[in-house]
Design an enzyme around this catalytic site. Structure first.
Site, PDB file in Angstrom:
ATOM      1  CB  CYS A   1      65.989 -37.656 -15.970  1.00 19.69           C
ATOM      2  SG  CYS A   1      67.354 -37.596 -17.122  1.00 19.69           S
TER       3      CYS A   1
ATOM      4  CG  HIS B   1      64.391 -47.347 -16.270  1.00 19.51           C
ATOM      5  ND1 HIS B   1      64.618 -46.023 -16.471  1.00 19.51           N
ATOM      6  CD2 HIS B   1      63.117 -47.567 -16.664  1.00 19.51           C
ATOM      7  CE1 HIS B   1      63.528 -45.467 -16.986  1.00 19.51           C
ATOM      8  NE2 HIS B   1      62.606 -46.376 -17.111  1.00 19.51           N
TER       9      HIS B   1
ATOM     10  CG  PHE C   1      90.262 -25.814 -36.675  1.00 20.73           C
ATOM     11  CD1 PHE C   1      89.380 -24.811 -36.321  1.00 20.73           C
ATOM     12  CD2 PHE C   1      90.470 -26.084 -38.005  1.00 20.73           C
ATOM     13  CE1 PHE C   1      88.733 -24.072 -37.299  1.00 20.73           C
ATOM     14  CE2 PHE C   1      89.822 -25.349 -38.979  1.00 20.73           C
ATOM     15  CZ  PHE C   1      88.960 -24.343 -38.624  1.00 20.73           C
TER      16      PHE C   1
ATOM     17  CG  LEU D   1      66.640 -45.337  -7.069  1.00 19.02           C
ATOM     18  CD1 LEU D   1      67.889 -45.792  -6.322  1.00 19.02           C
ATOM     19  CD2 LEU D   1      65.857 -44.321  -6.245  1.00 19.02           C
TER      20      LEU D   1
ATOM     21  CB  CYS E   1      66.520 -35.567 -19.886  1.00 23.43           C
ATOM     22  SG  CYS E   1      66.186 -34.880 -18.284  1.00 23.43           S
TER      23      CYS E   1
HETATM   24  P1  FAD Z   1      61.712 -36.279 -10.776  1.00 25.58           P
HETATM   25  O1  FAD Z   1      62.727 -36.865 -11.653  1.00 25.58           O
HETATM   26  O2  FAD Z   1      60.364 -36.017 -11.315  1.00 25.58           O
HETATM   27  O3  FAD Z   1      61.614 -37.234  -9.514  1.00 25.58           O
HETATM   28  C1  FAD Z   1      60.533 -37.229  -8.642  1.00 25.58           C
HETATM   29  C2  FAD Z   1      60.261 -38.652  -8.235  1.00 25.58           C
HETATM   30  O4  FAD Z   1      59.278 -38.662  -7.222  1.00 25.58           O
HETATM   31  C3  FAD Z   1      59.746 -39.520  -9.376  1.00 25.58           C
HETATM   32  O5  FAD Z   1      60.623 -40.598  -9.592  1.00 25.58           O
HETATM   33  C4  FAD Z   1      58.380 -39.992  -8.892  1.00 25.58           C
HETATM   34  O6  FAD Z   1      58.102 -41.328  -9.236  1.00 25.58           O
HETATM   35  C5  FAD Z   1      58.531 -39.851  -7.383  1.00 25.58           C
HETATM   36  N1  FAD Z   1      57.272 -39.719  -6.662  1.00 25.58           N
HETATM   37  C6  FAD Z   1      56.260 -38.874  -6.905  1.00 25.58           C
HETATM   38  N2  FAD Z   1      55.298 -39.029  -5.990  1.00 25.58           N
HETATM   39  C7  FAD Z   1      55.715 -40.002  -5.153  1.00 25.58           C
HETATM   40  C8  FAD Z   1      55.178 -40.613  -3.997  1.00 25.58           C
HETATM   41  N3  FAD Z   1      54.012 -40.260  -3.469  1.00 25.58           N
HETATM   42  N4  FAD Z   1      55.897 -41.580  -3.408  1.00 25.58           N
HETATM   43  C9  FAD Z   1      57.088 -41.977  -3.897  1.00 25.58           C
HETATM   44  N5  FAD Z   1      57.642 -41.416  -4.959  1.00 25.58           N
HETATM   45  C10 FAD Z   1      56.975 -40.438  -5.584  1.00 25.58           C
HETATM   46  N6  FAD Z   1      66.565 -31.187 -17.884  1.00 25.58           N
HETATM   47  C11 FAD Z   1      67.807 -31.129 -18.388  1.00 25.58           C
HETATM   48  O7  FAD Z   1      68.727 -30.708 -17.666  1.00 25.58           O
HETATM   49  N7  FAD Z   1      68.096 -31.542 -19.660  1.00 25.58           N
HETATM   50  C12 FAD Z   1      67.119 -31.983 -20.491  1.00 25.58           C
HETATM   51  O8  FAD Z   1      67.386 -32.341 -21.626  1.00 25.58           O
HETATM   52  C13 FAD Z   1      65.790 -32.028 -20.014  1.00 25.58           C
HETATM   53  N8  FAD Z   1      64.799 -32.468 -20.796  1.00 25.58           N
HETATM   54  C14 FAD Z   1      63.529 -32.491 -20.309  1.00 25.58           C
HETATM   55  C15 FAD Z   1      62.505 -32.882 -21.166  1.00 25.58           C
HETATM   56  C16 FAD Z   1      61.211 -32.863 -20.712  1.00 25.58           C
HETATM   57  C17 FAD Z   1      60.101 -33.283 -21.638  1.00 25.58           C
HETATM   58  C18 FAD Z   1      60.934 -32.469 -19.379  1.00 25.58           C
HETATM   59  C19 FAD Z   1      59.525 -32.481 -18.861  1.00 25.58           C
HETATM   60  C20 FAD Z   1      61.936 -32.105 -18.520  1.00 25.58           C
HETATM   61  C21 FAD Z   1      63.249 -32.087 -18.985  1.00 25.58           C
HETATM   62  N9  FAD Z   1      64.296 -31.705 -18.163  1.00 25.58           N
HETATM   63  C22 FAD Z   1      65.560 -31.622 -18.669  1.00 25.58           C
HETATM   64  C23 FAD Z   1      64.081 -31.399 -16.737  1.00 25.58           C
HETATM   65  C24 FAD Z   1      64.459 -32.607 -15.867  1.00 25.58           C
HETATM   66  O9  FAD Z   1      63.810 -33.758 -16.366  1.00 25.58           O
HETATM   67  C25 FAD Z   1      64.044 -32.371 -14.418  1.00 25.58           C
HETATM   68  O10 FAD Z   1      64.606 -31.147 -13.984  1.00 25.58           O
HETATM   69  C26 FAD Z   1      64.512 -33.473 -13.480  1.00 25.58           C
HETATM   70  O11 FAD Z   1      64.138 -34.735 -13.952  1.00 25.58           O
HETATM   71  C27 FAD Z   1      63.931 -33.239 -12.090  1.00 25.58           C
HETATM   72  O12 FAD Z   1      64.369 -34.200 -11.187  1.00 25.58           O
HETATM   73  P2  FAD Z   1      63.618 -34.350  -9.768  1.00 25.58           P
HETATM   74  O13 FAD Z   1      64.386 -35.369  -9.010  1.00 25.58           O
HETATM   75  O14 FAD Z   1      63.431 -33.032  -9.156  1.00 25.58           O
HETATM   76  O15 FAD Z   1      62.186 -34.879 -10.137  1.00 25.58           O
HETATM   77  C1  COM Z   2      69.745 -39.578 -15.069  1.00 26.44           C
HETATM   78  C2  COM Z   2      69.014 -39.801 -13.804  1.00 26.44           C
HETATM   79  S1  COM Z   2      68.794 -40.032 -16.480  1.00 26.44           S
HETATM   80  S2  COM Z   2      70.040 -39.424 -12.491  1.00 26.44           S
HETATM   81  O1  COM Z   2      70.185 -37.984 -12.401  1.00 26.44           O
HETATM   82  O2  COM Z   2      71.372 -40.036 -12.721  1.00 26.44           O
HETATM   83  O3  COM Z   2      69.452 -39.948 -11.278  1.00 26.44           O
END
Ligand code: FAD
Ligand code: COM
Length: 523
Positions: free
Chosen positions: A83, A138, A500, A79, A88
């Site tokens: 990120c 992870h 500070f 899970l 991230c």
């Molecule tokens: P995700 O984390 O993408 O989760 C979606 C999940 O759906 C995934 O685990 C995937 O495996 C799963 N999935 C997809 N299709 C299926 C399926 N058919 N069946 C089952 N599971 C499926 N945000 C910040 O706030 N700070 C940062 O420093 C930052 N750095 C970033 C750096 C990069 C390079 C990028 C690209 C983004 C960054 N972000 C950052 C943004 C942040 O990573 C995202 O906003 C966040 O991870 C989104 O979470 P989510 O749960 O919406 O999507």
């Molecule tokens: C952090 C992932 S790297 S989550 O937002 O704690 O699920």
């Protein structure tokens, strides 16, 4: 009270989770679906979260904490989603390295710093380090989710939506009162001939498939956060970095002067930025590896020899399955349209996180997931992200909240500005602001020690915006933002107690001026 799952007979330690996740990542089929489902629980699921990233995991935890029953399904064996795996966390690894390397290169051969002139440091070693290290976080995600939060999940199993209540995954059919779509987003493709060549990467393929050390020249395509963040890292490793930017880099920074400071420091580190550039073609060699990039620029066509191209052209919501299976409405960028209760156009189906569009940031993914959970549980909720603090990395942290000076002047008659360093017509470099991780710059490379600006409405005495290029501002800004939204005045700011030297000088600047009945600049 004891944590729900920790003492169960089949609880896994963090180390056991790590080992299991590593096996599943190496060969998903060998491990098969990772199942934590209470078959003995007679209650139906209140919601199935499809996607176990920040939105699905936090939504699940919230719903579970409220006493509801949830299931979260993810195709990865952990899970936490993108990120910790490709977004991230690696971004922060690279940005941390960029900051360290900029310091080391600035003091190359001085003090205790090795001589890094003309020396390339390895990109691949850092990527490998991350690949090896990421399964620890992870494992903590799975440990926390199962053994501490008692979340029900099915991992290592892609989900298929059958209808508004039904999902198939891991060879099983699951039904719930509601679906919550939390499928995230993925890198928008580079639409140019040659984009499939070996050596062309986005943020995800970089950490999955980089198999050899990039050469001395890197081409970065894009000018948004990810392009700048990764571009600065590549540059800090000693490579020539050429950024091909269609519009303007760092365009998201709302204050012009703050943007200019950040940009100047990037250019000073040797990053070459070509604005108005369009990639025409990436040309490969006989082994299908990148050999050069051809681009159209306002000054005519250019060709750049390189074996490594990084593109970051934004994120595309993973909405296709939901559109096909449920007919949910999406916007022009493919984001699932939701109302303020996170409801999609399909009755009873919610969506959260990157899937619903910008801002694609962790706070919104987690918060919208939790709001969707509350809506599922019958609470009347309303969520639309607004006025959030924001940041990106160059070689520095760049943080901001509220209005930039230009917008402030458009909206308010009596704008007062306080900043460090102050305007300095005689060109003397001033080592302020300075604090942790900028002290050496402050003493020996003062122009590199950062920039800060506080913007006030002189009539109401309220803070309108705060901007910082440096280090350490992010932590402060997430609290400062709530105070600013609440109408924080210069007088209240001056009442706070600073530690500070503090990376944000705003409290002391405020205290220097708060005695004035009619505020004037300190700029
Ligand atoms: P995700 O984390 O993408 O989760 C979606 C999940 O759906 C995934 O685990 C995937 O495996 C799963 N999935 C997809 N299709 C299926 C399926 N058919 N069946 C089952 N599971 C499926 N945000 C910040 O706030 N700070 C940062 O420093 C930052 N750095 C970033 C750096 C990069 C390079 C990028 C690209 C983004 C960054 N972000 C950052 C943004 C942040 O990573 C995202 O906003 C966040 O991870 C989104 O979470 P989510 O749960 O919406 O999507
Ligand atoms: C952090 C992932 S790297 S989550 O937002 O704690 O699920």
């Amino acid at each position: 009270m004891a944590e729900p799952g920790r003492n169960r007979a089949d609880a896994l330690s963090v180390a056991q989770w790590k080992e299991k996740i590593e096996r599943a990542l190496a060969c998903p089929q060998a491990v098969g679906p990772i199942r934590n489902i209470k078959d003995e629980d007679p209650r139906p699921f209140d919601a199935i979260f499809i996607g176990g990233g920040a939105a699905g995991r936090f939504g699940s935890a919230y719903l579970r904490a409220m006493g509801g029953r949830q299931l979260v399904i993810d195709c990865w064996p952990f899970l936490g989603g993108a990120c910790p795996h490709s977004a991230c966390v690696p971004h922060h690894v690279f940005s941390d390295c960029a900051a360290e390397l900029m310091l080391a290169r600035s003091f190359s051969g001085e003090l205790w710093f090795p001589d890094l002139r003309e020396k390339l440091t390895s990109i691949k070693e850092v990527v490998d380090l991350f690949r090896k290290g990421r399964t620890g976080p992870h494992a903590v995600m799975n440990y926390q989710s199962r053994e501490q939060l008692d979340i029900e999940f099915l991992l290592n199993a892609p989900a298929r939506i059958l209808d508004r209540h039904t999902v198939e995954a891991g060879g099983e059919i699951f039904r719930a009162r509601h679906l919550v779509l939390t499928l995230g987003a993925e890198a928008a493709p580079l639409e140019a001939p040659g984009s499939e060549l070996v050596g062309v990467h986005n943020y995800a393929t970089l950490v999955e498939t980089l198999d050899r050390e990039p050469g001395a020249t890197v081409v970065v395509i894009g000018g948004g956060k990810t392009a700048v963040e990764y571009g600065c890292f590549f540059n800090a490793t000693g490579r020539r970095v050429i950024m091909l930017v269609r519009n303007r880099p760092l365009d998201m920074i709302p204050d012009r002067e703050t943007r200019a400071y950040a940009l100047e420091r990037m250019l000073q580190q040797g990053i070459e930025i070509i604005e108005g550039a369009d990639v025409v073609e990436i040309v490969g060699d006989s082994a299908r590896r990148v050999a050069r990039v051809v681009a159209a620029t306002p000054d005519g066509p250019i060709e750049i020899e390189t074996d490594f191209v990084f593109h970051a052209l934004g994120e595309r919501p993973r909405s296709r399955m939901a559109v096909e299976a449920l007919g949910v409405e999406i916007d022009a960028k493919g984001a699932v349209i939701v109302d303020e209760a996170l409801q999609t156009s399909a009755p009873g189906v919610f969506a959260a996180g990157d899937l619903i569009g910008s801002p694609m940031e962790m706070f919104k993914a987690r918060k919208s997931g939790a709001y969707a959970a509350r809506a599922v549980m019958g609470e009347k909720v309303s969520y639309r992200p607004r006025d959030w603090p924001d940041f990106l990395h160059t070689h520095y942290e760049v943080s901001w909240l509220g209005l930039g000076e230009e917008d402030a002047r458009e909206k308010f008659k009596n704008v007062v500005v306080m900043k460090l360093p102050p305007d300095n017509p005689d060109g003397l470099n001033i080592g302020l602001p300075a604090s942790d991780r900028t002290m050496l710059y402050a003493m020996a490379r003062p122009h590199m020690s950062g920039f800060q600006k506080l913007i006030l409405d002189g009539d109401s005495r309220r803070v309108l915006g705060a901007h910082h290029v440096g280090y350490g501002a992010k932590d402060g800004f997430q609290y400062l933002n709530a105070l600013v939204r609440g109408g924080l005045t210069i007088d209240q700011l001056a009442e706070m107690d600073e530690l500070f030297l503090n990376p944000t000088y705003f409290i002391q600047l405020a205290r220097l001026r708060a005695g004035q009945p009619n505020l004037t600049n300190l700029a």
